[in-house]
Structures are given as C-alpha cells and as structure tokens.
Design a protein around this motif. Structure first.
Motif, short mmCIF file in Angstrom:
data_model
loop_
_atom_site.label_atom_id
_atom_site.label_comp_id
_atom_site.label_asym_id
_atom_site.label_seq_id
_atom_site.Cartn_x
_atom_site.Cartn_y
_atom_site.Cartn_z
N GLY A 195 46.63 68.92 168.81
CA GLY A 195 45.66 68.69 167.75
C GLY A 195 45.86 67.32 167.13
N GLU A 196 46.14 67.31 165.84
CA GLU A 196 46.31 66.03 165.14
C GLU A 196 47.76 65.59 165.09
OE1 GLU A 196 44.14 64.57 161.73
OE2 GLU A 196 43.20 66.52 161.63
N THR A 242 52.51 63.80 161.99
CA THR A 242 51.34 64.60 161.62
C THR A 242 50.69 64.01 160.37
OG1 THR A 242 50.52 66.86 161.41
CG2 THR A 242 52.53 66.32 160.17
N ASP B 89 35.52 67.56 168.79
CA ASP B 89 36.06 68.83 168.32
C ASP B 89 37.33 68.70 167.48
OD1 ASP B 89 37.36 67.82 170.49
OD2 ASP B 89 37.84 69.76 171.38
N LYS B 90 37.85 67.49 167.37
CA LYS B 90 39.04 67.31 166.52
C LYS B 90 39.03 65.88 165.98
CE LYS B 90 42.04 66.23 170.45
NZ LYS B 90 43.29 66.46 171.13
#
Lengths: 419, 250
Positions: A195-196, A242, B89-90
């Motif tokens: 993800g991030e 993050t 999507d992100k």
C-alpha cells in the motif's frame, strides 16, 4: 588486422561512452568556541567523483584529498572505485564501495556493511563511511527488491588515536589486533511495498567495527599482553517508511547478537556473549511555507550480556553485565547515550541560495545536549559560503559524554566550489 | 437533408458542448502521445530578478501518470532523480534518488502543495487531474491571443485535499489544449498564473513551454522543453526505482 579491429572497436566504445565529473573544493577551518583557537583535525579539501558509462556498465571513482592545517599535510584517499552492471533485472556492483542501508536519514542501526570514519562523524550520508572491497547484487521484481552483499575482508572503523582535538580520547591504541580466521562478511536485504508503506528486512553477518579487549596473555610474570580484536556479530534488521496524513515516518531497528569466538588459549580469555537492540524512529513534516522539521528518537538497549571483561578502574577482570558491555557495531550515536532525541529543521530561502539548518540532540538518560546551527549561502552559481556552530553542554560530571564534548564546541567556516 | 441537419447538430454539440464536464471530457480524451521524452530547462526568477537554471531530462508515459526525471544541472543537483507513479486505487508513489546519500527516498505524495525542487510548480501542479475528483463549470467563452477559448472553472472535490480552492482554465477550442490558467489558494486569493505554449509534433499537440508565476511570492518559473520526442517506445519497466540511479545516455 584483427588486433587493429579490436583496438578500433575499443576506442569507439570508449569514445562513445559518457563521462561524468563532479566534485568540490572546500577549504574549511574549525575553531573552538571557548578561545577561538584552531582545531587541528583533518578535513576533505577536495573531492572528485568520476563516472564513466559504457553500455550497461558504469565505472565509478570517488576520491578525496584530506588536509590538515596544523602540519599542512595532505593525503589522497581513494574512497571508492567500483563498476556497476545494470542488467534488465537489477544491478551488480563490484569493487571498493560504500553501501547505504536503512531508511532513516542517518543513525541507521541496520547500516553496518561499511565502517565509520570517526574523523568525519558529523558529516551526512556516505561521507562518514569507509569504502570496502565488496560485491553486491540487487534483483528487482514487481514491488520487491532483494540485495546481497559479500565483503571478503573485515574493515574496522577509522579511529582517531592521539588526537587532542578530538572530543573522545581513546585510552588505548592497540599495537596489534588478533588475526581473524574467516573475515568474510555478508548481508541480505529484502524490500517491498505494501500500500502506502515500504517495508524491509535485513540480515548482516560479520564482525564488530570497533575493537574490544578479548583477553590477556602473559609474556612472563610481570609483563602482560592485552589481546584486542573484533567480536563476531549478526544483525537482524527491520525497517519501514509510512505516511500518516502529512507526516512521514521512517523507522528501523536492529537486533544484534555478538560473541567473542576467537579460539585462543590465552592466560585470560574473556568469554563474551551479548544481545542488544538499536532503533531509530524518525518523523518529518513540511509546513506550507516549505519549512522542514524532523525528529529522531535514537535508542540502544543491551538486553543481555554474559562473560568477562576488564575493568580499567580496578585493572582486573570483572563480570560482564548489561551496564559495562559496550557495543562494537551499530550507529555510533546510539553508543553516546542509551536514548537520545534529535530534532532537526531546515529552510531554504532566496531560490535555495540560502539554506538554514538547526539541530538539537538531547540525551534523554542524563543531562546533556548539543545545539547546532548552520547557514550555507550560494553567492555565485556553484560557489558557497558555509558557517556552522556546534555547542555541547553536559552536567559537570566528567563521566557524562556531553560533558566530555564541551571543549569540542566549535564554529566552522567553509568556502566551497562545486562542479 | 434531415440526416445532414442531425449530423450538423451532433457535430456542433461536440465542438460546442454545453457544460463544463463535457468540455473536460473532450480535453481528457484528446489524442495524446503514448510517451514523451524531453530535455527541459527550468529557469527560476525571484522578485529581485535573480535567476537559477536547471536542466532536467524527463521521460513520461500514459499522459504523465508515470514520469521519471533526472537533474543534469546545476552541479549540486546533478544526479538527483525523481520518480512519480500515479495510481487509481491507492496513493501515488513518489521517490527521489539522492546520490550524496546513495539512497532512494520515498516522499509523501499527500504533500501536494510542496514545491518541486524550489520551483513554482507544486507536486499537485505536476499531477494529472482526474475527472471525477473535480467539479467543472463552464464560464463565458473568451479570446486569448486571437484564439477562441472555452473557459472552465475547476473546483477540486474536498476529499482530494487540494491546496487550491479553484482553477480558471482557458482551453483553446480548436486544439482543446489549455493555454492559460489561474489557480486560487484555499482563501480564494489568486496564487498562480500559468501560461502554456504547445507545438504540433507527429500529429499531437505537445506542451513546449510552461510559465508559472506565483503572484503571492512574486516569483516565476519558466520551463522550456527541448529535444521533444513522442512515441519513442518507452517501456513500462523504465519507471522503476532502479532506473533513478543512473543518468540515461539519451
């Protein structure tokens, strides 16, 4: 005819390669705050980085001239000389080089592949590291990266012995170090993106970069021979980048296990086994007015230490415990204080012509802090004037690390030309 | 005859759409190159007229949703490289290679208002505007330099946390290229004026000059794209972290 053809081909290859030259010339003066006397420590007067690109290969050379005002002596330092091959799947590097592991901006406990140069401890990035002959390979696939590094020879930290102007006086300069039977070191690093967040795992198997007293032997009844060397140490590392809203968090931790694994039958052999953890948690934020502020919490905790060591106070053997154990690998700043907080800030003005920085390092265990401010101004393109002040404050106790650093409080002036 | 009239009505509705979103869709669906390569000169000028010039090699594809930049000049920025990958999507990914530190640094994509390398362009200015993340309102048409233009008011939706309250964009009717834009800060005050010039290349209209003036800071940035190449067949694999570390040969 064939030789001529090969020569022609090689000449064309060299001519059609791409050369990159960067470097700097930066005379620097360092003066004590207390009496404005000049401090006689070496600095890098010039740096030259040459890059040559040919096809999928880059040849890199990084050298510096180290100068000392006191003796007016200069020495050339070939800091790096290596070749990189860039295949489609990744990169392969071979030669004398500096690796940079870890995600935090300095004080990385997982960055142990190269030794530190204690003369340049306060420089940023790879400037404080010593190159070592090594081979490295990185494989990229999708969001994953796997890097392996092999270092055939152990390179220790460059320590400043007999340097009255250096903040820490090292009590003993070993005349010799015990031979390492197998000096091969290696490291593995795996990184991916979820993800991030970026997450990484690392492993290093090698030896301490700072020496330890491993035992004592005797020549005869009154003459003793201390035995110095480097303990075998492994490091498991974990790191992460993050984002929480507008705050960037970079964190990493290393779990170290170390032991004196020399197979010697000295008069006294100091069995040593220890485990310790070092970590750094960094938060950074940029304000709407492009002011960057960051904080680092740096920690070092000895979890377990068993064996024997030598007590300088009693000049005798004593039991090793978590209080008298000294790590020989990891971030040097974690060794100054068990837990410290570093706060940094920077702001550029006038189209990045003027860069202002401040940093504050606070010892969270006992009273002690360092305050630093610096300004760098580019008055003509590629020319810079740099001024900085570093002030250390302890608590009056001579054992306090920051107290020992008080006389190292200094200001520094530098004129730099970068090309 | 009726068929001709119907065709004319349909055509005129395409050429002169009635609402803002329809114009934005036309702009969005405009024919764009698969990839663009250029050597860009970035000239920064401050309020006192002092200038600073950088040279950047840029490669992008998918209408700029993937972009990689290498700084060639000045000396203290040489080798610094920047990678941007936009995701649907992100959150977008942004990474910088800092040669002095030998590290690829992941940077926050949420800080859209941050200046890109000291310029008047923010990361938000460099990112594509998704149709569904903004509200488009057509204002009265205008003429700029004898070019008939649609004028759109673009208001970013609250959830994208834009650093702007709105943009007023002039779109040339003939080419559907934005040629002027005014961007307003969250307080509703004019923040930036942008002028875009473009050139026709291999059947595409490609931006060749961008001038951005930060009204509040009295500072400007001029980007001049040289050696522009389109559809040169860039591979998706170029837009990876490993390629930041090496200045490309061309």
């Amino acid at each position: 005819m064939r030789n001529r053809y090969i020569f022609l081909l090689l000449t064309c290859k060299i001519l059609f390669g791409q050369i990159s030259i960067t470097g700097s010339l930066k005379p620097t003066g360092m003066f004590r705050l207390s009496d404005q006397s000049r401090m006689d420590l070496p600095f890098r007067l010039t740096e030259l980085k040459l890059g040559y690109t040919m096809g999928d290969f880059d040849f890199m050379l990084n050298s510096a001239v180290e100068h000392r005002w006191g003796e007016n002596m200069s020495a050339i330092d070939l800091r790096e000389a290596y070749v990189i091959w860039f295949p489609n799947w990744g990169e392969v590097k071979f030669g004398k080089q500096i690796h940079a592991w870890g995600v935090a901006d300095g004080n990385n406990p997982t960055d142990n592949l190269n030794a530190y140069d204690y003369y340049f401890m306060f420089l940023p990035g790879t400037d404080r590291k010593v190159g070592s002959l090594s081979a490295a390979m990185t494989v990229y696939w999708d969001d994953w990266q796997l890097e392996g590094v092999i270092i055939p020879d152990h390179i220790p930290n460059r320590m400043p012995f007999h340097e009255p102007d250096f903040p820490f006086q090292i009590p003993i300069e070993p005349s010799k170090y015990e031979k390492i039977d197998n000096s091969l070191e290696f490291g593995l690093r795996l990184k991916t993106t979820f993800g991030e967040s970026d997450i990484g795992l690392s492993y290093f198997n090698g030896r301490d970069r700072s020496f330890s007293l491993l035992g004592v032997d005797t020549f005869n009844i009154i003459m003793i021979s201390p035995k110095f060397g480097y303990r075998a140490t492994t490091v498991f590392g974990l790191n992460m980048v993050t984002f929480i809203d507008d705050i960037t968090i970079r964190a990493e931790a290393g779990y170290f296990t170390t032991e004196n694994n020399y197979q010697e039958s000295w008069f006294q052999f100091f069995e040593t086994k220890a485990e310790y953890v070092q970590y750094v948690i960094q938060c950074e934020y940029r304000t709407a007015s492009s002011f960057t502020i960051g904080a680092q919490l740096i920690g070092n905790h000895v979890l377990n230490a068993v064996g024997q060591t030598f007590d300088l106070a009693t000049m005798g053997q004593t039991t090793l415990n978590t209080d008298n154990f000294t790590p020989g690998l990891g971030t040097p700043f974690a060794m100054i204080a068990e837990q410290s907080l570093s706060i940094v800030g920077s702001k550029t003005l006038f189209d990045e012509s003027l860069e202002l920085n401040y940093n504050l390092l606070i010892n969270l265990d006992e009273k002690g802090q360092m305050i630093g401010v610096s300004a760098e101004y580019s008055f003509v393109e590629n020319w810079f004037i740099d001024g900085s002040v570093s002030y250390f404050e302890g608590d009056g106790n001579p054992q306090n690390r920051f107290e020992q650093l008080e006389d190292f409080s200094h200001f520094q002036l530098q004129l730099a030309y970068r090309f | 005859m009726i068929r001709k009239i119907l065709t004319l009505i349909i055509l005129s509705s395409i050429v002169y759409p009635q609402d803002g979103i329809a114009i934005a869709k036309l702009v969005d669906e405009r024919k764009v190159p698969q990839d663009i390569v250029s050597k860009t000169t970035m000239l920064l000028t401050n309020s006192k007229g002092k200038t600073r010039t950088s040279t950047i090699l840029s490669k992008s594809m998918n209408n700029g949703s993937k972009q990689i930049l290498w700084f060639l000049n000045p000396a203290d920025d040489k080798g610094v490289a920047f990678l941007k990958i936009e995701h649907d999507d992100k959150a977008d990914e942004m990474r910088m290679w800092l040669p002095a530190f030998k590290k690829v640094r992941r940077i926050a994509s949420s800080k859209k208002g941050d200046s890109f390398m000291g310029s008047d362009l923010s990361y938000e200015d460099m990112t594509n505007r998704a149709l569904d993340e903004n509200t488009y309102k057509r204002l009265d048409d205008d003429t700029i330099d004898s070019k008939a233009c649609f004028v759109l008011e673009v208001v970013p939706n609250a959830e994208i946390k834009s650093t702007y309250s709105k943009h007023i964009t002039w779109i040339e009717k003939e080419t559907l290229m934005a040629i002027r834009e005014e961007s307003y800060d969250l307080g509703g005050n004019l923040r930036k004026k942008k002028i875009f010039l473009f050139e026709s290349l291999s059947g595409y209209n490609v931006i060749s000059n961008i001038f951005v003036e930060d009204i509040q800071k009295n500072h400007s940035t001029k980007l001049t794209m040289g050696d522009i190449k389109v559809d040169s067949g860039l591979d998706e694999s170029l837009f990876q972290e490993k390629n930041l570390k090496r200045l490309p040969r061309n």
